[in-house]
Design an enzyme around this catalytic site. Sequence first.
Site, PDB file in Angstrom:
ATOM      1  N   ALA A 121       2.470   0.153   7.009  1.00 42.14           N
ATOM      2  CA  ALA A 121       1.707   0.983   7.939  1.00 42.14           C
ATOM      3  C   ALA A 121       1.414   0.288   9.268  1.00 42.14           C
ATOM      4  CB  ALA A 121       0.397   1.406   7.286  1.00 42.14           C
TER       5      ALA A 121
ATOM      6  N   HIS B 129      -5.073   0.333  11.720  1.00 45.46           N
ATOM      7  CA  HIS B 129      -4.904  -1.114  11.722  1.00 45.46           C
ATOM      8  C   HIS B 129      -4.649  -1.577  13.152  1.00 45.46           C
ATOM      9  CE1 HIS B 129      -4.652  -0.819   7.397  1.00 45.46           C
ATOM     10  NE2 HIS B 129      -3.581  -0.048   7.486  1.00 45.46           N
TER      11      HIS B 129
ATOM     12  N   ASN C 117      -2.446  -5.116   1.902  1.00 47.60           N
ATOM     13  CA  ASN C 117      -1.148  -5.792   1.901  1.00 47.60           C
ATOM     14  C   ASN C 117      -0.619  -5.988   3.315  1.00 47.60           C
ATOM     15  OD1 ASN C 117      -0.052  -6.212  -0.963  1.00 47.60           O
ATOM     16  ND2 ASN C 117      -0.800  -4.116  -1.068  1.00 47.60           N
TER      17      ASN C 117
END
EC number: 1.4.1.21
Length: 266
Positions: A133, A226, A196
């Site tokens: 992502a 993020h 992760n």
Amino acid sequence: MKIKTLAIVGCGKLAHIVVEAMNSGLLSHYQLIGSYSRTFEKAEEIANLISNSQPSDLCIPCKSIDELLALQPDYIIEAASPDSFREFALSALKNGSSIVTLSIGALADTYFYEEVKKTASENDTRVHLVSGAIGGFDIMRTISLMGNCTVTFDTEKSPNSLKNTPVYKDSLQTEKKMVMKGNAMEAISLFPSKVNVAVAASLATVGPKDMKVSVTSTPDYVGDRHRIEVKNDQVHAVVDVYSKTSQIAGWSVVNTLRNITSPIAF
């Protein structure tokens, strides 16, 4: 180009995306020969979804990792969990199978990371860390190679996604709060399956111990955001990605597989 054989460990939503891509012709250089999940019915479902467009209609749903490794696929897609990756990675690499993994958090363990690297090197196999992502591995690694690099990783999540973790409290449903601040090793320890991407960014740059990580819970938030900031004396880069669902992780596996066989790689 020779058709490469493929197997999948972890047969949830992300595995379905890979099969969807295969059925639509996006992964024409691969043949899916095996699937494994802790729930055998899920492995059967993935095997049954493969269309007759691939070179052979045969995809074997496996009842154990050993049964899947016995198929000797060229590549194994891991879309299960860090624990699952730790369980089979070394055996797979020794067996001649390269791995495309989403559970990069397992590699925050320095000893295991070195074992994986050594085993892959000795057996002419590779471990491909997919971007999931976030993306931006190219610029992150480039800046880190230049030296004197610092990296921060800030993620924003829904409180519901933090349920069943040590930081969750009912008050998070109404209060925005930073629930974790530390490094990538501490983050993956608290959230084994939820950060992760933070470990991935750290491995691409300064390492899990030296990358600063924060996790913020926001009421009614949908999806994940993020933000990675990488800089040195000459370059300042920000990778900022919002994703409403986890689908981008599955499609990043598809992109990685395409790069492996493409004459032009992005």
